[in-house]
Write an enzyme that holds these catalytic residues in place. Structure first.
Site, mmCIF file in Angstrom:
data_model
loop_
_atom_site.group_PDB
_atom_site.id
_atom_site.type_symbol
_atom_site.label_atom_id
_atom_site.label_comp_id
_atom_site.label_asym_id
_atom_site.label_seq_id
_atom_site.Cartn_x
_atom_site.Cartn_y
_atom_site.Cartn_z
ATOM 1 N N GLY A 45 48.966 40.750 49.411
ATOM 2 C CA GLY A 45 49.013 41.633 48.251
ATOM 3 C C GLY A 45 47.616 41.944 47.761
ATOM 4 O O GLY A 45 46.662 41.219 48.080
ATOM 5 N N GLN A 50 41.190 44.604 41.765
ATOM 6 C CA GLN A 50 40.389 44.077 42.869
ATOM 7 C C GLN A 50 39.668 45.153 43.664
ATOM 8 O O GLN A 50 38.841 44.840 44.520
ATOM 9 C CB GLN A 50 41.275 43.270 43.824
ATOM 10 C CG GLN A 50 41.823 42.008 43.187
ATOM 11 C CD GLN A 50 42.694 41.264 44.169
ATOM 12 O OE1 GLN A 50 43.838 41.627 44.382
ATOM 13 N NE2 GLN A 50 42.146 40.222 44.796
ATOM 14 N N CYS A 92 42.922 33.634 46.849
ATOM 15 C CA CYS A 92 42.719 34.983 46.290
ATOM 16 C C CYS A 92 41.533 35.627 46.982
ATOM 17 O O CYS A 92 40.497 34.988 47.154
ATOM 18 C CB CYS A 92 42.443 34.867 44.785
ATOM 19 S SG CYS A 92 42.151 36.457 43.999
ATOM 20 N N LEU A 93 41.691 36.900 47.370
ATOM 21 C CA LEU A 93 40.600 37.601 48.065
ATOM 22 C C LEU A 93 39.372 37.765 47.173
ATOM 23 O O LEU A 93 38.266 37.970 47.664
ATOM 24 C CB LEU A 93 41.082 38.982 48.534
ATOM 25 C CG LEU A 93 42.164 38.990 49.621
ATOM 26 C CD1 LEU A 93 42.720 40.392 49.807
ATOM 27 C CD2 LEU A 93 41.626 38.449 50.938
ATOM 28 N N HIS A 134 51.242 36.540 41.573
ATOM 29 C CA HIS A 134 49.778 36.521 41.655
ATOM 30 C C HIS A 134 49.197 37.906 41.340
ATOM 31 O O HIS A 134 48.235 38.036 40.585
ATOM 32 C CB HIS A 134 49.387 36.065 43.071
ATOM 33 C CG HIS A 134 47.927 36.010 43.343
ATOM 34 N ND1 HIS A 134 47.248 34.816 43.506
ATOM 35 C CD2 HIS A 134 47.000 36.987 43.485
ATOM 36 C CE1 HIS A 134 45.960 35.079 43.730
ATOM 37 N NE2 HIS A 134 45.785 36.390 43.739
ATOM 38 N N GLU A 135 49.831 38.947 41.907
ATOM 39 C CA GLU A 135 49.316 40.308 41.685
ATOM 40 C C GLU A 135 49.574 40.772 40.245
ATOM 41 O O GLU A 135 48.722 41.445 39.646
ATOM 42 C CB GLU A 135 49.935 41.297 42.681
ATOM 43 C CG GLU A 135 49.713 40.980 44.160
ATOM 44 C CD GLU A 135 48.312 40.541 44.523
ATOM 45 O OE1 GLU A 135 47.348 41.003 43.891
ATOM 46 O OE2 GLU A 135 48.169 39.715 45.441
ATOM 47 N N HIS A 138 46.896 39.403 38.198
ATOM 48 C CA HIS A 138 45.668 40.212 38.300
ATOM 49 C C HIS A 138 45.709 41.377 37.303
ATOM 50 O O HIS A 138 44.721 41.660 36.625
ATOM 51 C CB HIS A 138 45.508 40.795 39.704
ATOM 52 C CG HIS A 138 44.756 39.905 40.644
ATOM 53 N ND1 HIS A 138 43.477 39.458 40.398
ATOM 54 C CD2 HIS A 138 45.094 39.389 41.847
ATOM 55 C CE1 HIS A 138 43.065 38.701 41.408
ATOM 56 N NE2 HIS A 138 44.028 38.644 42.302
HETATM 57 CO CO CO Z 1 44.106 37.573 44.051
#
Ligand code: CO
Length: 167
Positions: A45, A50, A92-93, A134-135, A138
């Site tokens: 995701g 981000q 997390c990216l 998680h998204e 964000h």
């Molecule tokens: Co993330």
């Protein structure tokens, strides 16, 4: 187009994304870029913050381990119900190589809009439920480091100190 992923401590990751009022070329392009960037990074995701945008949009790949990805753009998501609880390592990216144990509901149901401005309901469990939550975090400016339990505090502190010294 693959775009750079914003990394912590960039402040846009702490801002609350705003609801999409109207679908436009800008939103379609944003979703395209997010999908391409997610696929390139093997993410499950990716949220708009981000990639430097504050629209309430995220994208999901619901079949990350298959040859053909199943891509879902999610616009203005809302969690309707949740059930159970599961503790799993989560990454997390925007915080590369950091994994934190987080307890989250095991199953969730969300409602959202798609790119045709239609409402849809998504039921998710397991990894996918985790990714959706998680998204949504964000989009509310919340990151995995906000969930750190006592026993992982030292590890996270070292990681974050390392980021400060590297920049
Ligand atoms: Co993330």
């Amino acid at each position: 187009m693959v775009v750079p992923i914003v990394k912590y401590p960039d402040l846009i990751l702490r801002r609350k994304a705003l609801p999409v009022e109207k679908l436009s070329e800008d939103i379609f392009k944003l979703v395209d870029n997010m999908v391409e960037t997610m696929l390139k990074t093997d993410g499950v995701g990716l949220a708009a913050n981000q990639v430097g945008s504050l629209h309430r949009v995220f994208v999901l790949n619901t079949t990350p381990h298959e040859d053909t990805p199943t891509l879902i753009p999610v616009i203005n998501p809302e969690i309707i119900t949740h059930e159970g609880q599961l503790i799993e390592d989560e990454g997390c990216l925007s915080l590369p190589e950091l994994y934190i144990k987080i307890a989250r509901p095991e199953k969730i149901r969300i409602k959202s809009k798609n790119l045709y401005n239609e409402n849809f309901v998504l039921d998710a469990s397991g990894l996918l439920a985790r990714a959706v939550q998680h998204e949504i975090d964000h989009l509310n400016g919340i990151l995995i480091i906000d969930y750190v339990a006592e026993e992982e505090r030292e590890k996270v502190k070292e990681y974050l100190n390392g980021l400060i010294h590297a920049s």
